[in-house]
Design a protein around this motif. Structure first.
Motif, short mmCIF file in Angstrom:
data_model
loop_
_atom_site.label_atom_id
_atom_site.label_comp_id
_atom_site.label_asym_id
_atom_site.label_seq_id
_atom_site.Cartn_x
_atom_site.Cartn_y
_atom_site.Cartn_z
N LEU A 48 0.83 -1.21 0.00
CA LEU A 48 0.00 0.00 0.00
C LEU A 48 0.87 1.26 0.00
O LEU A 48 0.34 2.37 0.14
N ALA A 49 2.16 1.09 -0.17
CA ALA A 49 3.09 2.22 -0.15
C ALA A 49 3.37 2.75 -1.54
O ALA A 49 3.57 3.95 -1.73
N GLU A 83 -1.10 -16.41 5.80
CA GLU A 83 0.27 -15.93 5.98
C GLU A 83 0.53 -14.88 4.90
O GLU A 83 0.55 -15.18 3.72
N TRP A 84 0.72 -13.63 5.36
CA TRP A 84 0.88 -12.54 4.41
C TRP A 84 1.76 -11.46 5.01
O TRP A 84 2.03 -11.46 6.20
N LYS A 85 2.22 -10.56 4.16
CA LYS A 85 3.05 -9.44 4.58
C LYS A 85 2.42 -8.15 4.06
O LYS A 85 1.84 -8.13 2.97
N LEU A 86 2.55 -7.09 4.85
CA LEU A 86 1.93 -5.81 4.51
C LEU A 86 2.96 -4.70 4.53
O LEU A 86 3.75 -4.58 5.47
N ARG A 87 2.93 -3.88 3.51
CA ARG A 87 3.81 -2.72 3.43
C ARG A 87 2.96 -1.46 3.36
O ARG A 87 2.16 -1.28 2.44
N LEU A 88 3.10 -0.60 4.36
CA LEU A 88 2.40 0.69 4.40
C LEU A 88 3.36 1.82 4.09
O LEU A 88 4.58 1.68 4.26
N SER A 89 2.83 2.93 3.66
CA SER A 89 3.66 4.10 3.40
C SER A 89 4.16 4.67 4.72
O SER A 89 3.40 4.78 5.69
N PRO A 90 5.43 5.06 4.81
CA PRO A 90 5.93 5.69 6.05
C PRO A 90 5.17 6.96 6.40
O PRO A 90 5.15 7.38 7.57
N SER A 91 4.51 7.59 5.41
CA SER A 91 3.75 8.82 5.66
C SER A 91 2.30 8.55 6.04
O SER A 91 1.54 9.49 6.28
N GLU A 141 5.69 -3.46 7.41
CA GLU A 141 6.74 -2.53 7.06
C GLU A 141 6.15 -1.14 6.85
O GLU A 141 4.99 -1.00 6.49
N GLY A 142 6.95 -0.11 7.09
CA GLY A 142 6.55 1.25 6.78
C GLY A 142 6.38 2.16 7.98
O GLY A 142 7.05 3.20 8.07
N PRO A 143 5.49 1.82 8.94
CA PRO A 143 5.31 2.72 10.09
C PRO A 143 6.58 2.85 10.90
O PRO A 143 7.41 1.94 10.96
N ALA A 144 6.72 4.00 11.57
CA ALA A 144 7.91 4.24 12.39
C ALA A 144 8.04 3.20 13.50
O ALA A 144 9.14 2.77 13.84
N ASP A 145 6.89 2.77 14.06
CA ASP A 145 6.90 1.76 15.11
C ASP A 145 6.24 0.48 14.60
O ASP A 145 5.31 -0.03 15.20
N ALA A 146 6.72 -0.01 13.46
CA ALA A 146 6.10 -1.19 12.84
C ALA A 146 6.11 -2.39 13.77
O ALA A 146 5.12 -3.14 13.84
N THR A 147 7.19 -2.59 14.52
CA THR A 147 7.27 -3.73 15.42
C THR A 147 6.22 -3.64 16.52
O THR A 147 5.52 -4.61 16.82
#
Length: 225
Positions: free
Chosen positions: A64-65, A94-102, A121-127
């Motif tokens: 989504l980034a 089982e999947w992976k997601l990528r978000l925009s850092p903004s 992936e993407g957010p500042a505090d993704a973990t």
């Protein structure tokens, strides 16, 4: 006539097993192989379930980034639709997601009714966001149902129970149009604004996608939901 994405050139490749347990999945006959999903996603989800799939792995992240490339928004919506439909059936996804850092800090929460991804992936505090997603996830967290002459959404993504009930036909028609993604301009602007205000629709490029999943039967007492 609905403008939903019922046909597409964007394929989605998955691997499937007949059981969710990793050890059981190593037994003979459990692996259903890789499948390339090219048809309408609602039909593809049904076929996976009917074939016995109880664990499904998406081979590529849902991104989504980066949505500017041709077909990127459509590909992302197809992936999200599959995760949503399989979550509704309690299939292990089982999947992976990528978000925009903004993206907004709570963007992940709008998707937290879906089965948590393996990686975010993407957010500042993704973990931390992924941990909160996993700890707070349960079935029927955000769903919709159709009654006699009305539709109702029940949403607990924000902690409390929020209900949205409408008896006007255009609300049901808009849900049907956006179920697997459609151009935002193809549905009534006032209805879309209501759904967007309740954070029930996700904007994916020029597309709008309906986030709640459909409930066919309660898994708990109705009063608990």
């Amino acid at each position: 006539m609905s403008t939903a994405l019922t046909t597409t050139t964007e394929s989605l490749t998955v691997a499937a097993w007949r059981d969710y347990d990793p050890e059981a999945c190593t037994l003979p006959g459990m692996y259903l192989g890789e499948r390339e999903l090219t048809g309408p996603m609602g039909e593809e989800s049904d076929r996976l379930w009917e074939s016995g799939a109880r664990r499904v792995r998406l081979t590529e992240p849902i991104d989504l980034a980066e949505l500017d490339a041709p077909g990127a928004a459509e590909r992302a919506v197809r992936g999200l639709s599959l995760v949503r439909d399989l979550t509704a059936r309690a299939v292990l996804v089982e999947w992976k997601l990528r978000l925009s850092p903004s993206a907004a800090d709570d963007t992940w929460r709008t998707l937290s009714h879906l089965q948590p991804p393996q990686r975010l992936e993407g957010p500042a505090d993704a973990t931390g966001d992924l941990r909160r997603w996993r700890e707070g996830h349960y079935l029927c967290k955000c769903l919709w149902r159709q009654g006699p002459g009305f539709v109702q959404i029940r949403d607990r993504r924000w902690g409390d129970l929020r209900r949205f009930t409408a008896d006007e036909p255009e609300y049901r028609h808009t849900i049907e149009a956006l179920a697997y993604g459609a151009p935002a301009v193809s549905v009534p602007a006032s209805v879309l604004a209501d759904f967007t205000g309740e954070r029930l629709v996700l904007e994916v490029g020029e597309l709008a996608w309906w986030m709640p999943y459909r409930v066919n039967r309660w898994i708990q007492e109705a009063m608990a939901i």
